[in-house]
Design a protein around this motif. Sequence first.
Motif, short mmCIF file in Angstrom:
data_model
loop_
_atom_site.label_atom_id
_atom_site.label_comp_id
_atom_site.label_asym_id
_atom_site.label_seq_id
_atom_site.Cartn_x
_atom_site.Cartn_y
_atom_site.Cartn_z
N LEU A 45 0.81 -1.22 0.00
CA LEU A 45 0.00 0.00 0.00
C LEU A 45 0.84 1.27 0.00
O LEU A 45 0.30 2.36 -0.17
CB LEU A 45 -0.94 0.01 1.20
N SER A 46 2.14 1.14 0.17
CA SER A 46 2.99 2.34 0.27
C SER A 46 3.26 2.99 -1.08
O SER A 46 3.71 4.12 -1.13
CB SER A 46 4.31 2.01 0.95
N LEU A 53 -5.17 2.27 -6.83
CA LEU A 53 -5.88 1.10 -7.34
C LEU A 53 -6.72 0.46 -6.24
O LEU A 53 -7.89 0.11 -6.45
CB LEU A 53 -4.89 0.07 -7.90
N PHE A 54 -6.13 0.30 -5.07
CA PHE A 54 -6.84 -0.29 -3.94
C PHE A 54 -8.08 0.53 -3.59
O PHE A 54 -9.16 -0.02 -3.38
CB PHE A 54 -5.91 -0.42 -2.73
N SER A 55 -7.93 1.84 -3.57
CA SER A 55 -9.06 2.70 -3.22
C SER A 55 -10.15 2.67 -4.29
O SER A 55 -11.33 2.72 -3.98
CB SER A 55 -8.61 4.13 -2.94
N VAL A 87 0.89 -7.31 -7.19
CA VAL A 87 1.55 -7.03 -5.91
C VAL A 87 0.52 -6.96 -4.78
O VAL A 87 0.71 -7.53 -3.71
CB VAL A 87 2.38 -5.72 -5.98
N LEU A 88 -0.59 -6.27 -5.03
CA LEU A 88 -1.66 -6.16 -4.02
C LEU A 88 -2.27 -7.54 -3.73
O LEU A 88 -2.58 -7.86 -2.58
CB LEU A 88 -2.74 -5.19 -4.49
N ALA A 91 0.11 -9.65 -1.67
CA ALA A 91 0.13 -9.17 -0.28
C ALA A 91 -1.14 -9.55 0.46
O ALA A 91 -1.27 -9.29 1.65
CB ALA A 91 0.32 -7.66 -0.26
N GLY A 92 -2.07 -10.18 -0.27
CA GLY A 92 -3.30 -10.64 0.36
C GLY A 92 -4.38 -9.59 0.47
O GLY A 92 -5.42 -9.82 1.08
N LEU A 93 -4.15 -8.41 -0.10
CA LEU A 93 -5.11 -7.31 0.04
C LEU A 93 -6.26 -7.39 -0.95
O LEU A 93 -7.32 -6.82 -0.71
CB LEU A 93 -4.39 -5.98 -0.11
N LEU A 94 -6.05 -8.08 -2.06
CA LEU A 94 -7.09 -8.23 -3.07
C LEU A 94 -7.34 -9.70 -3.34
O LEU A 94 -6.43 -10.52 -3.29
CB LEU A 94 -6.68 -7.57 -4.39
N LEU A 95 -8.60 -10.00 -3.64
CA LEU A 95 -8.98 -11.32 -4.13
C LEU A 95 -9.33 -11.16 -5.59
O LEU A 95 -9.83 -10.10 -5.99
CB LEU A 95 -10.19 -11.83 -3.34
N SER A 96 -9.08 -12.17 -6.39
CA SER A 96 -9.34 -12.05 -7.82
C SER A 96 -10.08 -13.28 -8.33
O SER A 96 -10.00 -14.36 -7.75
CB SER A 96 -8.03 -11.86 -8.58
#
Length: 120
Positions: A45-46, A53-55, A87-88, A91-96
């Motif tokens: 997230l840095s 993208l995350f937001s 990368v996201l 890092a486990g922040l997104l599921l696809s």
Amino acid sequence: ITINITKTPQLKRFAATPKDCCGPVSDTALTSTQAAGLAQGFAALSDPIRLKLFSLIAASPNTETCACNLVKPTGRSQPTVSHHLKVLREAGLLLSEKRGTWVWYRVNHERLNELRVLLA
């Protein structure tokens, strides 16, 4: 806090000594494995593009969005967007989920909560 100053010809040394010692910030410290896992999430997230993208995915009205919808808002090429999404995801922040030729992404709220708890 009491500050002791020692002067030497080439340098001044400052040492802070607490008057009253307080308890630890937390009752339990992170293990090395936990720290490494959380650091991977924060590192992902840095980056400004990954954070954007995350937001965008998190703000999606359908709680998920197609990778094809993320190129224009970021102003980046499709391969660059795909790299940052990877990368996201790693890092486990997104599921696809792959649907046809496109990949749809959604926020992994369990993983996000792990990071949120550490900051709270």
